[in-house]
Design an enzyme around this catalytic site. Structure first.
Site, PDB file in Angstrom:
ATOM      1  N   GLU A  96      39.134  32.022  41.540  1.00  0.00           N
ATOM      2  CA  GLU A  96      38.228  33.045  41.035  1.00  0.00           C
ATOM      3  C   GLU A  96      38.748  33.722  39.764  1.00  0.00           C
ATOM      4  O   GLU A  96      37.982  34.304  39.006  1.00  0.00           O
ATOM      5  CB  GLU A  96      37.994  34.105  42.125  1.00  0.00           C
ATOM      6  CG  GLU A  96      37.089  33.646  43.252  1.00  0.00           C
ATOM      7  CD  GLU A  96      35.624  33.626  42.869  1.00  0.00           C
ATOM      8  OE1 GLU A  96      35.283  33.027  41.820  1.00  0.00           O
ATOM      9  OE2 GLU A  96      34.822  34.189  43.622  1.00  0.00           O
ATOM     10  N   THR A 150      30.196  37.893  35.362  1.00  0.00           N
ATOM     11  CA  THR A 150      30.930  38.804  36.237  1.00  0.00           C
ATOM     12  C   THR A 150      31.791  39.757  35.421  1.00  0.00           C
ATOM     13  O   THR A 150      31.889  40.949  35.724  1.00  0.00           O
ATOM     14  CB  THR A 150      31.806  38.008  37.224  1.00  0.00           C
ATOM     15  OG1 THR A 150      30.967  37.134  37.979  1.00  0.00           O
ATOM     16  CG2 THR A 150      32.552  38.935  38.161  1.00  0.00           C
TER      17      THR A 150
END
Length: 308
Positions: free
Chosen positions: A128, A181
């Site tokens: 991630e 994000t």
């Protein structure tokens, strides 16, 4: 086994009051991967269909997560990975997490399962960093484990799986715009008021209690975000209209999925979910922006093998 095919499901993270700690796994929406053993050590990404993503192992979420797992073993062989993306990058339903979870799940299978599913979450988190710049497990945990998950803490990693109440359905509207994000995190303030913090952790406790007790009204009352949603909702056209339409048509609660732009609504029963999905679609259609709409039960299994 020298080659396997796996399904890597989409996820909804945050669930309004559970920023960075709550998530759930969806059915039917997800990527597929083929992973095979090869003689050459290391990991190679050989094919990506459906998205323009880097093949270089160190720049790819799946590659970085897979290497993290591989470096913790004494494997004498390596792996090739083919990725078939059905979850669009930047969609807010866990595109990067599906890649990271799929890589560690598949490699673990071919190694003979040296790690438990809970241990795989730690390695998937490493991937991630490529997508968002930080290690977080709110998407990878439900993707690996299935169901609802709570990340109680990171030092050490402590993830609790929560069985989904049987009638919970999710309606998810995915606008064809991208919210990165990193951009969605940039609009958040580093500090919050004590008043909002108290409201937020009360709602989080209520949500978890509602899931365990299968109290749908409590689940609905708890799906309220006073910290993140107010800062992010301007990034999504017609967000308020879509959310209000969902609530007026019977949704338990509605909010931003992950970092957005997808908008989710949790519902009791499939019929209500269908009505809510239609109302969300009607409310968003006026923007003229293309979108997809999904209706899904909660997937209690998570990432899994595909058998022919």
């Amino acid at each position: 086994m020298n080659e396997i095919k796996i399904f890597c499901p989409a996820t909804i993270a945050n669930l309004n009051c559970g920023f960075d700690v709550m998530g759930l796994c969806l059915e039917g929406i997800g990527d597929e991967m083929i992973i095979r053993k090869v003689a050459e050590k290391g990991i190679r990404i050989t094919k990506i269909i459906g998205a323009d993503l880097p093949l270089e192992t160190e720049k790819n979420v799946a590659g970085v997560a897979g290497l993290a797992l591989l470096n913790a073993t004494q494997s004498d062989f390596g792996f090739e990975i083919e990725i078939y993306k059905n979850i669009k990058a930047g969609s807010g339903i866990g595109s990067s997490s599906a890649s990271a979870a799929g890589a560690v799940f598949g490699i673990n299978e071919l190694l003979g399962k040296p790690f438990t599913k809970h241990e795989l979450v730690y390695f998937a988190m490493k991937g991630e960093v490529v997508a968002s710049g930080s290690e977080h497990a709110d998407n990878v945990a439900p993707c690996v484990l299935g169901g609802f998950t709570l990340v109680r803490g990171y030092n050490p990693l402590d993830v609790i799986k929560i069985e989904s109440p049987s009638e919970i359905y999710a309606a998810v509207l995915h606008p064809h715009i991208e919210v990165k994000t990193s951009d969605a995190r940039a609009v958040l303030k580093p500090e919050v008021s004590l008043k909002n913090a108290i409201t937020q952790w009360g709602n989080l406790g209520g949500l978890i209690a509602g899931l365990y007790s299968k109290d749908y009204e409590l689940i609905g009352r708890s799906l309220n975000d006073v910290i993140v949603e107010p800062a992010r909702k301007h990034l999504i056209p017609n967000f308020d209209e879509v959310k209000n339409a969902a609530l007026q048509n019977g949704a338990l609660g509605s909010g931003i999925s992950g970092a957005g732009p997808s908008i989710f609504a949790l519902c009791k029963g499939e019929n209500i979910a269908k009505a809510v999905a239609k109302s969300m679609s009607d409310a968003y259609a006026v923007t003229g922006i293309p979108f997809d709409i999904h209706i899904s039960k909660v997937n209690d299994e998570g990432t899994k093998l595909i058998t022919n």
